[in-house]
Design a protein around this motif. Structure first.
Motif, PDB file in Angstrom:
ATOM      1  N   VAL A  88      29.455  43.863  38.635  1.00 55.95           N
ATOM      2  CA  VAL A  88      28.603  42.673  38.609  1.00 55.95           C
ATOM      3  C   VAL A  88      28.291  42.302  40.052  1.00 55.95           C
ATOM      4  O   VAL A  88      29.202  42.007  40.839  1.00 55.95           O
ATOM      5  N   ARG A  89      27.036  42.324  40.430  1.00 58.92           N
ATOM      6  CA  ARG A  89      26.652  42.196  41.833  1.00 58.92           C
ATOM      7  C   ARG A  89      26.163  40.807  42.250  1.00 58.92           C
ATOM      8  O   ARG A  89      25.910  40.584  43.433  1.00 58.92           O
ATOM      9  N   VAL A  90      25.981  39.894  41.314  1.00 61.36           N
ATOM     10  CA  VAL A  90      25.497  38.553  41.665  1.00 61.36           C
ATOM     11  C   VAL A  90      26.384  37.507  41.005  1.00 61.36           C
ATOM     12  O   VAL A  90      27.122  37.801  40.064  1.00 61.36           O
ATOM     13  N   ASN A  91      26.260  36.303  41.517  1.00 65.94           N
ATOM     14  CA  ASN A  91      27.005  35.187  40.960  1.00 65.94           C
ATOM     15  C   ASN A  91      26.087  33.979  40.846  1.00 65.94           C
ATOM     16  O   ASN A  91      24.936  34.009  41.281  1.00 65.94           O
ATOM     17  N   VAL A  92      26.622  32.910  40.288  1.00 66.86           N
ATOM     18  CA  VAL A  92      25.822  31.697  40.087  1.00 66.86           C
ATOM     19  C   VAL A  92      25.390  31.141  41.444  1.00 66.86           C
ATOM     20  O   VAL A  92      26.188  31.038  42.379  1.00 66.86           O
ATOM     21  N   ASP A  94      23.059  32.534  43.392  1.00 66.07           N
ATOM     22  CA  ASP A  94      22.471  33.557  44.256  1.00 66.07           C
ATOM     23  C   ASP A  94      20.964  33.652  44.056  1.00 66.07           C
ATOM     24  O   ASP A  94      20.459  33.567  42.929  1.00 66.07           O
ATOM     25  N   ARG A 196      26.276  32.714  34.467  1.00 71.33           N
ATOM     26  CA  ARG A 196      26.745  34.102  34.413  1.00 71.33           C
ATOM     27  C   ARG A 196      27.785  34.212  33.304  1.00 71.33           C
ATOM     28  O   ARG A 196      28.765  33.458  33.280  1.00 71.33           O
ATOM     29  N   THR A 199      31.239  40.009  32.570  1.00 68.06           N
ATOM     30  CA  THR A 199      32.618  40.204  33.031  1.00 68.06           C
ATOM     31  C   THR A 199      32.878  41.690  33.201  1.00 68.06           C
ATOM     32  O   THR A 199      32.603  42.480  32.286  1.00 68.06           O
ATOM     33  N   PHE A 211      23.225  36.910  32.023  1.00 68.72           N
ATOM     34  CA  PHE A 211      22.873  35.945  33.059  1.00 68.72           C
ATOM     35  C   PHE A 211      21.755  35.032  32.553  1.00 68.72           C
ATOM     36  O   PHE A 211      21.033  35.370  31.617  1.00 68.72           O
TER      37      PHE A 211
END
Length: 385
Positions: A88-92, A94, A196, A199, A211
């Protein structure tokens, strides 16, 4: 002889004393009355300055409340079925751009299926080549009678079947290539990740939400206005929006909802807010905000704010009469612009009203009126009677 002189002196002294007493009796009461009259004269209760209301052009504004929401929120889900999520390459929060890889699924099984599909295509092409050669020989011998019509038909049919198998193998190969592309979850548009659910290690089915994204990072203010106020609004109208944290932005009306809520009788007005950096953005989706729509300007009669005295929940001004006494007049205040307040009714445009010291006055007080500049240099204060 001595006795006569003594009596004469006594008479003279008595006459002089009597004359002095008479003079004191005649003049002393008059002086005392003048002093008493001067002492009883009323004193001004306050030194004030006055002015007449001024004409001005004030902005017409319509106040409303509403929520800040995303312009459009995209749901990004999985298109692969039964694959394990490996990255998982992004988070909330971004910022992402269109086509950016957000997550990656395990591609081992898909690679194996892809290799099998390529092999099946090669086999189909080889069989098709053989069938094509047989069909070509059958066509060349068709007029000689060396082959029966049934055999020639079988060779031609085999050629067509081999070509169909090539098309099927190519379609299977395209399916596996598509599955391989689905192992990478791509952003459908530029924007900000707002939620997001992905997991690492999870095995998810096709269509599972991974997402949520605010498209292009755009927010809007959904203001609620009454049905009677809709006629004053149109697309392009400016609005000053203030959030609960004190931040303000200027937006424009994008559109007005075509329906009115039957419960509240309010309609939604969608106001586009300018885009800003997501991390430092003063407005967040879900915030409550109040605002004012700017509908133009109109003529108004205004007085300084300090001329208004608020008592018992009502607004008053003090009118200066010709006898230098003031009268308390109830007025209805309207719009406010800087330090001036609009007067809707209660006084006329040529009415002199007290500017400085209005908060210390009572109805009927005697005042001393001075020029506004003089009163401005020294703040007004009540005098002791």
């Amino acid at each position: 002889m001595k006795t006569y002189k003594l009596n004469r002196i006594t008479v003279i002294v008595a006459a002089a004393v009597g004359a002095a007493g008479l003079g004191f009796a005649l003049y002393a009461p008059a002086s005392t009355a003048a002093d008493d009259k001067k002492a009883d004269a009323p004193k001004p209760a306050l030194t004030v300055s006055t002015a007449t209301p001024q004409a001005a052009r004030l902005p017409i504004k319509l106040s409303a409340n509403g929520n800040v929401a995303a312009w459009q929120e995209a749901v990004i889900g999985s298109e692969s079925n039964g694959l394990r999520l490996t990255e998982v390459r992004v988070n909330v929060g971004d910022q992402v751009r269109a086509g950016q890889v957000l997550a990656v699924f395990s591609a081992d099984s898909v690679q194996a299926d892809l290799a099998q599909a390529r092999a099946a295509l090669l086999e189909a092409e080889a069989n098709a080549a053989e069938a094509g050669a047989n069909a070509a020989r059958a066509r060349s011998l068709q007029t000689t009678g060396a082959l029966s019509a049934q055999q020639i038909s079988q060779y031609l049919t085999a050629e067509q079947t081999a070509n169909a198998r090539i098309a099927s193998a190519r379609a299977a190969l395209a399916t596996q290539q598509l599955r391989l592309r689905y192992t990478q979850v791509l952003a459908p548009d530029s924007g900000v990740i707002s939620a997001r659910a992905a997991t690492v290690g999870a095995v998810v089915g096709a269509g599972t939400e991974l997402f949520r994204m605010i498209r292009q990072g755009r927010l809007e203010w959904r203001a609620e206005v009454t049905a009677s106020e809709l006629l004053n609004l149109k697309p392009g109208t400016s609005a000053l929006v203030k959030a609960a944290n004190g931040s303000t932005l200027t937006g424009k009306v994008r559109t007005i909802a075509p329906t009115v809520d039957p419960q509240t009788r309010n309609a939604l007005v969608y106001v586009d807010l300018p885009a800003s950096d997501a991390k430092d953005a003063p407005f967040k989706a879900g915030m409550f905000a109040s605002g004012q729509f700017e509908l133009g300007v109109s003529a108004a009669m205004t007085v300084p704010q300090q001329a208004i005295a608020v008592r018992d929940g009502f607004s008053y001004v003090f009118r200066l009469n010709s006898d230098q006494r003031v009268s308390q007049v109830k007025v209805r205040a309207g719009r406010r612009l800087a330090d001036r307040i609009e007067i809707l009714d209660g006084i006329q445009a040529n009415t002199p009203v007290v500017i400085s010291g209005a908060g210390f006055l009572n109805d009927g007080d005697l005042v001393r009126n001075v020029a506004a500049s003089a009163s401005a240099s020294a703040p007004a204060a009540p005098r002791t009677k």
